[in-house]
Design a protein around this motif. Structure first.
Motif, PDB file in Angstrom:
ATOM      1  N   SER A 150      10.073   9.626   0.533  1.00 53.02           N
ATOM      2  CA  SER A 150       9.019  10.547   0.103  1.00 53.02           C
ATOM      3  C   SER A 150       7.659   9.831   0.044  1.00 53.02           C
ATOM      4  CB  SER A 150       9.372  11.212  -1.231  1.00 53.02           C
ATOM      5  OG  SER A 150       9.418  10.230  -2.216  1.00 53.02           O
ATOM      6  N   LEU A 151       7.664   8.534  -0.284  1.00 55.73           N
ATOM      7  CA  LEU A 151       6.395   7.787  -0.309  1.00 55.73           C
ATOM      8  C   LEU A 151       5.842   7.607   1.111  1.00 55.73           C
ATOM      9  CD1 LEU A 151       7.229   5.062  -2.996  1.00 55.73           C
ATOM     10  CD2 LEU A 151       5.738   7.063  -3.249  1.00 55.73           C
ATOM     11  N   VAL A 152       6.744   7.373   2.055  1.00 55.48           N
ATOM     12  CA  VAL A 152       6.297   7.198   3.448  1.00 55.48           C
ATOM     13  C   VAL A 152       5.756   8.522   3.992  1.00 55.48           C
ATOM     14  CG1 VAL A 152       7.067   6.677   5.809  1.00 55.48           C
ATOM     15  CG2 VAL A 152       7.814   5.244   3.910  1.00 55.48           C
ATOM     16  N   VAL A 153       6.429   9.620   3.659  1.00 59.57           N
ATOM     17  CA  VAL A 153       5.951  10.937   4.118  1.00 59.57           C
ATOM     18  C   VAL A 153       4.546  11.188   3.562  1.00 59.57           C
ATOM     19  CG1 VAL A 153       6.339  13.428   3.878  1.00 59.57           C
ATOM     20  CG2 VAL A 153       8.246  11.925   4.480  1.00 59.57           C
ATOM     21  N   ALA A 154       4.341  10.832   2.288  1.00 64.02           N
ATOM     22  CA  ALA A 154       3.022  11.049   1.677  1.00 64.02           C
ATOM     23  C   ALA A 154       1.945  10.191   2.355  1.00 64.02           C
ATOM     24  CB  ALA A 154       3.090  10.730   0.185  1.00 64.02           C
ATOM     25  N   ALA A 155       2.336   8.984   2.795  1.00 63.02           N
ATOM     26  CA  ALA A 155       1.342   8.067   3.383  1.00 63.02           C
ATOM     27  C   ALA A 155       1.079   8.357   4.860  1.00 63.02           C
ATOM     28  CB  ALA A 155       1.829   6.619   3.237  1.00 63.02           C
ATOM     29  N   ALA A 180       8.207  -2.290   9.874  1.00 64.13           N
ATOM     30  CA  ALA A 180       7.190  -1.400  10.452  1.00 64.13           C
ATOM     31  C   ALA A 180       7.746   0.024  10.468  1.00 64.13           C
ATOM     32  CB  ALA A 180       6.834  -1.854  11.861  1.00 64.13           C
ATOM     33  N   GLU A 181       8.963   0.156  10.909  1.00 67.18           N
ATOM     34  CA  GLU A 181       9.568   1.487  10.975  1.00 67.18           C
ATOM     35  C   GLU A 181       9.736   2.070   9.564  1.00 67.18           C
ATOM     36  OE1 GLU A 181      13.378   2.172  13.289  1.00 67.18           O
ATOM     37  OE2 GLU A 181      11.774   3.380  14.172  1.00 67.18           O
ATOM     38  N   HIS A 182      10.155   1.235   8.615  1.00 65.59           N
ATOM     39  CA  HIS A 182      10.460   1.750   7.271  1.00 65.59           C
ATOM     40  C   HIS A 182       9.222   2.111   6.448  1.00 65.59           C
ATOM     41  CE1 HIS A 182      14.545  -0.482   7.604  1.00 65.59           C
ATOM     42  NE2 HIS A 182      14.522   0.646   8.275  1.00 65.59           N
ATOM     43  N   VAL A 183       8.060   1.577   6.840  1.00 67.88           N
ATOM     44  CA  VAL A 183       6.852   1.934   6.076  1.00 67.88           C
ATOM     45  C   VAL A 183       5.983   2.945   6.808  1.00 67.88           C
ATOM     46  CG1 VAL A 183       6.716  -0.207   4.720  1.00 67.88           C
ATOM     47  CG2 VAL A 183       5.526  -0.042   6.919  1.00 67.88           C
ATOM     48  N   GLY A 184       6.493   3.492   7.897  1.00 71.26           N
ATOM     49  CA  GLY A 184       5.739   4.559   8.575  1.00 71.26           C
ATOM     50  C   GLY A 184       4.895   4.100   9.748  1.00 71.26           C
ATOM     51  N   ALA A 239       0.829  -1.218   0.000  1.00 69.49           N
ATOM     52  CA  ALA A 239       0.000   0.000   0.000  1.00 69.49           C
ATOM     53  C   ALA A 239       0.860   1.264   0.000  1.00 69.49           C
ATOM     54  CB  ALA A 239      -0.925  -0.018   1.217  1.00 69.49           C
ATOM     55  N   VAL A 240       1.938   1.239   0.789  1.00 67.91           N
ATOM     56  CA  VAL A 240       2.738   2.475   0.958  1.00 67.91           C
ATOM     57  C   VAL A 240       3.793   2.622  -0.144  1.00 67.91           C
ATOM     58  CG1 VAL A 240       4.332   3.689   2.534  1.00 67.91           C
ATOM     59  CG2 VAL A 240       2.360   2.441   3.462  1.00 67.91           C
ATOM     60  N   LEU A 241       4.456   1.502  -0.495  1.00 64.06           N
ATOM     61  CA  LEU A 241       5.618   1.627  -1.379  1.00 64.06           C
ATOM     62  C   LEU A 241       5.426   1.016  -2.771  1.00 64.06           C
ATOM     63  CD1 LEU A 241       8.412   0.690   1.211  1.00 64.06           C
ATOM     64  CD2 LEU A 241       7.698   2.971   0.525  1.00 64.06           C
ATOM     65  N   ALA A 242       5.005  -0.255  -2.812  1.00 62.48           N
ATOM     66  CA  ALA A 242       4.987  -0.943  -4.108  1.00 62.48           C
ATOM     67  C   ALA A 242       3.939  -0.350  -5.052  1.00 62.48           C
ATOM     68  CB  ALA A 242       4.744  -2.438  -3.909  1.00 62.48           C
ATOM     69  N   ARG A 243       2.768  -0.043  -4.499  1.00 58.81           N
ATOM     70  CA  ARG A 243       1.682   0.451  -5.359  1.00 58.81           C
ATOM     71  C   ARG A 243       2.092   1.718  -6.110  1.00 58.81           C
ATOM     72  NH1 ARG A 243      -2.671   4.085  -4.770  1.00 58.81           N
ATOM     73  NH2 ARG A 243      -4.518   3.468  -5.980  1.00 58.81           N
ATOM     74  N   PRO A 244       2.573   2.775  -5.396  1.00 61.71           N
ATOM     75  CA  PRO A 244       2.953   3.981  -6.150  1.00 61.71           C
ATOM     76  C   PRO A 244       4.043   3.712  -7.194  1.00 61.71           C
ATOM     77  CG  PRO A 244       3.013   4.395  -3.771  1.00 61.71           C
ATOM     78  CD  PRO A 244       2.718   2.951  -3.949  1.00 61.71           C
ATOM     79  N   LEU A 245       4.948   2.780  -6.898  1.00 62.41           N
ATOM     80  CA  LEU A 245       6.008   2.491  -7.880  1.00 62.41           C
ATOM     81  C   LEU A 245       5.427   1.744  -9.080  1.00 62.41           C
ATOM     82  CD1 LEU A 245       8.910   1.482  -5.444  1.00 62.41           C
ATOM     83  CD2 LEU A 245       8.649   3.636  -6.694  1.00 62.41           C
ATOM     84  N   LEU A 246       4.506   0.812  -8.808  1.00 64.33           N
ATOM     85  CA  LEU A 246       3.900   0.055  -9.914  1.00 64.33           C
ATOM     86  C   LEU A 246       3.001   0.935 -10.780  1.00 64.33           C
ATOM     87  CD1 LEU A 246       3.063  -3.319  -8.169  1.00 64.33           C
ATOM     88  CD2 LEU A 246       4.592  -3.004 -10.115  1.00 64.33           C
ATOM     89  N   MET A 247       2.414   1.960 -10.147  1.00 69.68           N
ATOM     90  CA  MET A 247       1.525   2.858 -10.897  1.00 69.68           C
ATOM     91  C   MET A 247       2.283   3.590 -12.009  1.00 69.68           C
ATOM     92  SD  MET A 247      -1.390   2.378  -9.771  1.00 69.68           S
ATOM     93  CE  MET A 247      -2.781   2.861  -8.809  1.00 69.68           C
ATOM     94  N   GLN A 248       3.609   3.596 -11.914  1.00 74.59           N
ATOM     95  CA  GLN A 248       4.397   4.255 -12.967  1.00 74.59           C
ATOM     96  C   GLN A 248       4.520   3.361 -14.202  1.00 74.59           C
ATOM     97  OE1 GLN A 248       8.074   5.164 -10.999  1.00 74.59           O
ATOM     98  NE2 GLN A 248       7.113   6.561  -9.546  1.00 74.59           N
ATOM     99  N   GLN A 249       4.126   2.085 -14.056  1.00 74.23           N
ATOM    100  CA  GLN A 249       4.188   1.178 -15.209  1.00 74.23           C
ATOM    101  C   GLN A 249       2.829   1.154 -15.914  1.00 74.23           C
ATOM    102  OE1 GLN A 249       6.003  -2.598 -14.514  1.00 74.23           O
ATOM    103  NE2 GLN A 249       7.180  -1.881 -12.778  1.00 74.23           N
TER     104      GLN A 249
END
Ligand SMILES: N[C@@H](CCC(=O)N[C@@H](CS)C(=O)NCC(=O)O)C(=O)O
Length: 267
Positions: A250-255, A202-206, A114-124
């Protein structure tokens, strides 16, 4: 010599890398590009039909399932033992990993997607993403990924997964509180190595708020002890990619606002 098929950011891979490093064993890297779908290729599926990392090759053996790989390493290379000695402590170590496999692995996957993979995949392109989804062999994994891709941080699974994380930290807190420095037995064991990647995640995804000093002082102290172990450098730090770290931050900050809201609601 070992050949480890793994991914730097995969929690199950990190577990095996930690065990190898703690045992002072060296390995050859075969980095598998999970976001690009390399694990879904026929070549990789000949190694592991479930299309998952890690896979360890050793003397003609092809080993899958991170915990089984760790136990194999511990039995084949007993010089630096990582399983406790007492039967009750060995049971406890396996029980920790069972909870991780049954509850936390899924929770960490959902939050990471939800936090990291989705936004990166959305670029494909949508066609590429749907092809990657179709190729996932496990139907239940396909289903939750589809939901997370569609709903992002509003996916119904997310709150449940944050609750699971919270419950796991509470369980760790209770164990570590009773003058126990480690999860199973008198020294750092495979139980601690199995848990560490998920706590780091847990820490790395916010979700760091779930394991603040105020909320879980014993978990926090355990985490600090784990991070200073010499095995962290060869198993984790060496694989950090500063460019990717920047994107992830930046993705974690956005989430974060949505995650904070879910963490307040959860429980
Ligand atoms: N129970 C397995 C789980 C392995 C697993 O789920 N690996 C993840 C990375 S942590 C994976 O390869 N996922 C494939 C994907 O993202 O499609 C183990 O402990 O080895």
């Amino acid at each position: 010599m070992f050949t480890l098929h793994h991914s730097p950011f995969s929690v199950a891979s990190q577990k095996v890398r930690l065990a190898l490093a703690e045992k002072q064993l060296e390995w050859n890297d075969r980095i598998v590009d999970l976001l690009g779908g390399e694990h879904l290729s026929e070549t990789f599926r000949r190694l592991n039909a479930r299309a998952e990392v890690p896979v360890l090759e050793h003397e003609g053996l092809v080993l899958t399932e991170s915990w089984f790989i760790c136990e194999y390493l511990d039995e084949a290379f007993p010089q630096v033992p990582l399983m406790p000695v007492a039967p009750a402590d060995r049971y406890a170590a396996r029980q920790w990993n069972h909870w991780i496999d049954r509850e936390l692995h899924h929770a960490s996957g959902v939050v990471t997607w939800a936090v990291l993979a989705r936004p990166l995949l959305m670029q494909q392109s949508p066609g590429t993403v749907s092809g990657l989804l179709q190729a996932i062999p496990d139907e239940s994994v396909r289903a939750w990924r589809r939901s997370v891709l569609e709903h992002g941080l509003d996916a119904p699974e997310l709150k449940r997964c944050i609750d699971r994380y919270r419950a796991f930290f509470a369980r760790m807190e209770a164990q570590l509180g009773d003058a126990h420095a480690w999860l199973a037995g008198p020294s750092c064991s495979l139980a601690d190595l199995a848990a560490l990647p998920y706590v780091m995640r847990a820490e790395h995804v916010g979700l760091g708020g779930l394991m603040s000093f105020e909320a879980h002082p014993n978990v926090r102290a355990w985490y600090m002890r784990m991070l200073t172990r010499p095995s962290m450098q060869p198993s984790f730090v060496r694989y950090l990619d500063p460019q990717l770290q920047e994107v992830m931050t930046s993705l974690v900050v956005a989430a974060q606002p949505k995650l904070e809201q879910l963490m307040r609601q959860a429980g």
